[in-house]
Write a protein that holds these residues in place. Structure first.
Motif, mmCIF file in Angstrom:
data_model
loop_
_atom_site.group_PDB
_atom_site.id
_atom_site.type_symbol
_atom_site.label_atom_id
_atom_site.label_comp_id
_atom_site.label_asym_id
_atom_site.label_seq_id
_atom_site.Cartn_x
_atom_site.Cartn_y
_atom_site.Cartn_z
ATOM 1 N N GLU A 118 0.852 -1.180 0.000
ATOM 2 C CA GLU A 118 0.000 0.000 0.000
ATOM 3 C C GLU A 118 0.889 1.232 0.000
ATOM 4 N N LYS A 138 -5.422 4.827 -0.614
ATOM 5 C CA LYS A 138 -4.049 4.444 -0.916
ATOM 6 C C LYS A 138 -4.003 3.689 -2.246
ATOM 7 N N ARG A 151 -3.021 0.485 -3.973
ATOM 8 C CA ARG A 151 -2.704 -0.917 -3.683
ATOM 9 C C ARG A 151 -1.888 -1.477 -4.839
#
Length: 296
Positions: free
Chosen positions: A110, A123, A125
């Motif tokens: 992340e 975030k 990924r």
């Protein structure tokens, strides 16, 4: 108004269900890759003996893997900084399973979207893996909106090449797999460079994938370099010189020593080393061939 509210509620529920399904699929994909790494080990016949190794490699292996053992896999956590744009680094965290045999890895990370994002902010990924001789890569905001996605059905050779090279580099975290008796890699000396050696696959059908390792006077491996694919701004893969600097070796289980800090990236058009990942390896847990394997 009531009908509009009802439609909004239905749409909201549908969106939540869709998001949950995408997140579930992301987790299922990661679990599938990990299970592929935890199957029975392969039998590799060594193609080198200890006496065949360059002296700098013998000194390195004596230092980092002095005890005879056979480590099967490693679970670890990582933290550090990622170059999200020129001269701007953001925090990242990752969890990785590295398998010595069969050779492969699965990494789930992340990455913060900005240098000062609050914890609740979305975030990026990222999922990377090398399983059954195929490389995979995908990234998405919140694991929902895909940025790049390659999978087993559409794995491009450049992705497989890049992820195979990553496994070679990650193998320094399981130094026993770098020994000749493991039968997975081979080492070659470099004429006129007694402190360098070439690391490549041995019994794995991936020709042309190799890294050049450098060692200091004390026997530590300090750097890995090689040509590795990178995706440019046009979403096209190009080959560039890649580099990883290794430092701060720390003792682990079985008397092994591995680098805690790894700075990795590519050489830019100006010939400068541009660090993409400033990585700290933390919370390493090893499993030997004599221990039952776990999937988490």
């Amino acid at each position: 108004m009531k009908s509009i509210s009802g439609v909004a509620i239905v749409l909201g529920v549908a969106v939540v269900c869709w998001v949950d399904n995408r997140l579930d699929q992301w987790e299922l994909d990661a679990e599938t890759y990990q299970k592929g790494l935890l199957r029975d080990a392969q039998v590799f016949n060594p193609t080198q003996s200890w006496d065949d190794l360059p002296a700098c490699v013998q000194r390195y292996l004596d230092r980092v893997a002095p005890v005879q053992n056979s480590v099967r896999s490693l679970w670890l956590q990582q933290q550090g900084e990622f170059l999200i744009k020129k001269d701007t680094y953001v925090p990242f965290s990752g969890k990785e399973l590295i398998s010595a045999n069969p050779p492969g890895f699965s990494w789930e990370g992340e990455i913060d979207m900005t240098a000062s994002s609050p914890s609740w902010f979305p975030k990026l990924r990222v999922s990377e893996s090398f399983v059954d001789g195929l490389g995979h890569f995908k990234s998405a905001i919140l694991a929902i909106f895909p940025e790049i996605h390659t999978d087993q059905d559409g794995s491009i050779p450049m992705v497989t090449m890049g992820q195979a090279m990553r496994w070679l580099a990650d193998a320094v975290l399981i130094p026993t797999v770098l020994k000749p008796e493991a039968g997975v890699v081979t080492w070659k000396g470099i004429d006129g460079a007694p402190d360098k050696a070439i690391l490549e696959f041995s019994n794995v059908p991936l020709p042309g994938i190799e890294l050049e390792a450098s060692f200091d006077s004390e026997g530590w491996m300090t750097q890995l370099v090689g040509k590795k694919p990178i995706m440019n701004h046009d979403n096209q893969f190009v080959m560039r010189h890649w580099q990883a600097d290794l430092s701060a070796y720390v003792e682990q289980e079985y008397g092994m020593y591995v680098p805690r800090h790894v700075n990795s990236g590519w050489i830019n058009d100006k010939g400068e080393f541009e660090i993409y990942y400033k990585t700290e390896n933390v919370a390493l847990h090893y499993h030997s061939n004599a221990e039952p394997l776990r999937s988490s």
